[in-house]
Design an enzyme around this catalytic site. Structure first.
Site, PDB file in Angstrom:
ATOM      1  N   GLU A   6     -29.847 -44.574  60.888  1.00  0.00           N
ATOM      2  CA  GLU A   6     -31.293 -44.169  60.991  1.00  0.00           C
ATOM      3  C   GLU A   6     -31.779 -44.456  62.496  1.00  0.00           C
ATOM      4  O   GLU A   6     -32.497 -43.847  63.107  1.00  0.00           O
ATOM      5  CB  GLU A   6     -32.139 -44.630  59.825  1.00  0.00           C
ATOM      6  CG  GLU A   6     -33.501 -44.103  59.898  1.00  0.00           C
ATOM      7  CD  GLU A   6     -34.609 -44.431  60.985  1.00  0.00           C
ATOM      8  OE1 GLU A   6     -35.640 -44.078  61.208  1.00  0.00           O
ATOM      9  OE2 GLU A   6     -34.395 -45.670  61.501  1.00  0.00           O
ATOM     10  N   ASP A  40     -29.014 -50.022  58.651  1.00  0.00           N
ATOM     11  CA  ASP A  40     -28.714 -50.340  59.901  1.00  0.00           C
ATOM     12  C   ASP A  40     -29.996 -50.891  60.342  1.00  0.00           C
ATOM     13  O   ASP A  40     -31.163 -50.629  59.842  1.00  0.00           O
ATOM     14  CB  ASP A  40     -28.246 -49.030  60.726  1.00  0.00           C
ATOM     15  CG  ASP A  40     -29.246 -48.067  60.973  1.00  0.00           C
ATOM     16  OD1 ASP A  40     -30.027 -47.634  59.845  1.00  0.00           O
ATOM     17  OD2 ASP A  40     -29.334 -47.434  61.866  1.00  0.00           O
TER      18      ASP A  40
HETATM   19  N1  BES Z   1     -39.025 -47.311  60.194  1.00  0.00           N
HETATM   20  C1  BES Z   1     -38.824 -46.799  61.413  1.00  0.00           C
HETATM   21  C2  BES Z   1     -40.000 -45.381  61.516  1.00  0.00           C
HETATM   22  C3  BES Z   1     -41.183 -45.693  61.201  1.00  0.00           C
HETATM   23  C4  BES Z   1     -41.854 -46.820  61.910  1.00  0.00           C
HETATM   24  C5  BES Z   1     -41.975 -45.053  60.571  1.00  0.00           C
HETATM   25  C6  BES Z   1     -43.204 -47.174  61.701  1.00  0.00           C
HETATM   26  C7  BES Z   1     -43.399 -45.412  60.059  1.00  0.00           C
HETATM   27  C8  BES Z   1     -43.826 -46.172  60.902  1.00  0.00           C
HETATM   28  C9  BES Z   1     -37.667 -46.174  61.837  1.00  0.00           C
HETATM   29  O1  BES Z   1     -36.497 -47.092  61.485  1.00  0.00           O
HETATM   30  C10 BES Z   1     -37.348 -46.036  63.237  1.00  0.00           C
HETATM   31  O2  BES Z   1     -37.526 -46.772  63.914  1.00  0.00           O
HETATM   32  N2  BES Z   1     -37.248 -44.852  63.933  1.00  0.00           N
HETATM   33  C11 BES Z   1     -36.947 -44.598  65.377  1.00  0.00           C
HETATM   34  C12 BES Z   1     -36.202 -42.996  65.159  1.00  0.00           C
HETATM   35  C13 BES Z   1     -35.476 -42.697  66.389  1.00  0.00           C
HETATM   36  C14 BES Z   1     -34.410 -43.730  66.547  1.00  0.00           C
HETATM   37  C15 BES Z   1     -34.858 -41.473  66.125  1.00  0.00           C
HETATM   38  C16 BES Z   1     -38.355 -44.400  66.048  1.00  0.00           C
HETATM   39  O3  BES Z   1     -39.050 -44.060  65.238  1.00  0.00           O
HETATM   40  O4  BES Z   1     -38.152 -44.967  67.035  1.00  0.00           O
HETATM   41 MN    MN Z   2     -36.848 -47.863  59.639  1.00  0.00          MN
HETATM   42 MN    MN Z   3     -36.495 -48.706  63.194  1.00  0.00          MN
END
Ligand code: BES
Ligand code: MN
Ligand code: MN
Length: 457
Positions: A154, A89
């Site tokens: 995710e 997603d």
């Molecule tokens: N891939 C990201 C998380 C991430 C970003 C890890 C940069 C390491 C470095 C993930 O898809 C994401 O965006 N996660 C969200 C989580 C939330 C929607 C619960 C976030 O971090 O905002």
């Molecule tokens: Mn991600």
């Molecule tokens: Mn993300």
């Protein structure tokens, strides 16, 4: 060592890998928009089809939200098993007018692929499929057992993956997990991530009079909800950048001197960050460096705010209501449920008289700290060195991946390999998201190397 035939195979297939990635990126699998439901499903089926072509026993598991795809190729009981996790997603593409090319019509420009999901996470996850494909094309079997778990929620904090982990504990059993959903320390400096921040995400609604009022007729006798909200928001941070919620810092494991030294040794490019962001000054909690503040310290941000009149010209009203979305990034060992509770208590205590406050909890994820002293981490470091031509540094990342803690807690897997192939300036969640094709190919090589490094012989 990756057999030479496989390296040749990967080199000879670069164009096709990119073409396939482009077709993955064309599917607008925005998980938060209900109108994109069938596109999200199409992305799941696209991944399922890839897994089946690789000879995986794979299935699509419907949930009340978006489907989970799980597949395995486990035919060597005496070999270790690697579980690969990724998400198909993506975040919404808005604001559309900021994109130089349409978000779901990916294009290649200056060695980058541009499009929503290019780096987060379609492009990074896809490296696993192509590395596996290259190995199977040459050797007809994998050096280790592989399981692949891909979800479509995710970006909305994985609400249906937690129950899936609990109900499929045996299927998901593995010696290590690999996730490529973050980034290198910076372009050209690959990294292994040993900590992710957690997240508490809340929505606040402040209600005053039953309807918008004439500010002349009623001004002077009611609490203005927009101003009440501004008062509350203004009290969330101290002037030195510390978060004002009582008890907020209680469970934090302080950064130790060795780690602060190590982080300082990374020589984070503050000037480069300022120019990337287009700001004159960096901000945040005093007493910590920018790198510490963006990866190893907690934060509180208002993500959005609404209320009152913002149309053309002037309208003399006292608005009936106002609202805001607020999120906090958490660090080990803060717990998002406890932080949600502290936030609620504090905000209720500072809400001005004359309005009522409603708080909704939208998202949550606990922070993670994973061990760096695992044999699998050493294997990953060697694999990255082979794929990127340079040994990785160890970093904390500021983003959150909600499932990582559950992999530890529910499945009991201690070896969690967070191997970002992207770059911090890829523009994840931003307009013009991109992924450097050279990093895509280096990622594919690293994955192939990892499967061989994890193999006992
Ligand atoms: N891939 C990201 C998380 C991430 C970003 C890890 C940069 C390491 C470095 C993930 O898809 C994401 O965006 N996660 C969200 C989580 C939330 C929607 C619960 C976030 O971090 O905002
Ligand atoms: Mn991600
Ligand atoms: Mn993300």
């Amino acid at each position: 060592m990756i057999p030479q035939g496989i390296l040749n195979k990967m080199d000879g297939s670069r164009q096709r890998y990119v073409d396939e990635l482009l077709s993955f990126l064309r599917i607008p699998s925005v998980s938060t928009y209900s109108q994109n439901g069938s596109d999200v499903r199409r992305a799941a089926e696209w991944v399922l089809n890839q897994l089946k072509r690789l000879g995986f026993q794979a299935k699509l598991y419907p949930t009340e939200g978006h489907p989970i795809v799980f597949g395995e190729r486990c035919d060597m009981p005496d070999r270790p098993t690697l579980l690969i996790y990724g998400h198909y997603d993506v975040q919404p593409p808005e604001p559309l007018e900021e994109w130089r090319t349409p978000p779901f019509q990916p294009i290649i420009q200056d060695g980058y692929v541009y499009g929503r999901g290019a780096t987060d996470d379609k492009g990074q996850f896809f490296t696993y499929l192509k590395a596996i494909e290259a190995i199977l094309a040459v050797e007809s079997k994998l050096p280790i057992n592989v399981k692949i778990l891909v979800e479509g929620e995710e970006e909305i904090s994985s609400p249906h993956l937690a129950p899936f982990l609990s109900s499929h504990q045996t299927d998901l059993k593995a010696d290590a997990v690999a996730i490529s959903d973050g980034s290198q320390f910076m372009q050209g400096i690959p990294a292994i991530t040993y900590s992710l921040r957690g997240l508490s995400y809340l929505q606040m609604e402040v209600n005053g009079p039953q309807f918008d009022l004439h500010s002349g007729v009623f001004g002077g006798v009611v609490t203005n909800p927009v101003q009440a909200l501004a008062t509350i928001l203004g009290k969330l941070l101290h002037p030195d950048g510390r978060i004002a919620i009582p008890g907020f810092y209680d469970d934090i494991v302080p950064l130790e001197a060795w780690e602060r030294d190590e982080m300082a040794g990374l020589r984070f490019d503050e000037e480069g960050l300022k120019s990337y962001l287009g700001v004159q000054d960096l901000a945040g909690e005093t007493g910590y460096t920018p790198l510490e503040r963006k990866t190893a310290r907690p934060t509180l941000d208002v993500n959005g705010i609404w209320g009152g009149f913002s149309g053309e010209g002037a309208k003399t009203i006292i608005p009936a209501k106002a609202g805001a979305k607020v999120s906090m990034r958490l660090v080990p060992n803060q717990n998002f449920r406890k932080i949600n509770g502290l936030f609620r208590e504090y905000v209720e205590s500072i809400t001005p008289a004359g309005v009522t406050l409603k708080i909704k909890e939208l998202h949550g994820a606990d922070p993670v700290l994973v061990s760096r002293d695992e044999v699998h981490v050493q294997a990953a470091a060697k694999a990255i060195e082979k794929g990127f031509g340079r040994a990785p540094v160890f970093i904390r990342e500021g983003g959150s991946i909600p499932i990582v803690n559950l992999l530890k807690e529910v499945l009991g897997i201690e070896s969690i390999l967070l191997l970002g192939w992207g770059s911090p300036d890829d523009g994840a969640h931003s307009p013009n998201e991109r992924f450097l094709l050279d990093d895509f190919h280096r990622g594919i090589r690293s994955v192939a190397a990892l499967l061989y490094e994890l193999s006992p012989s």
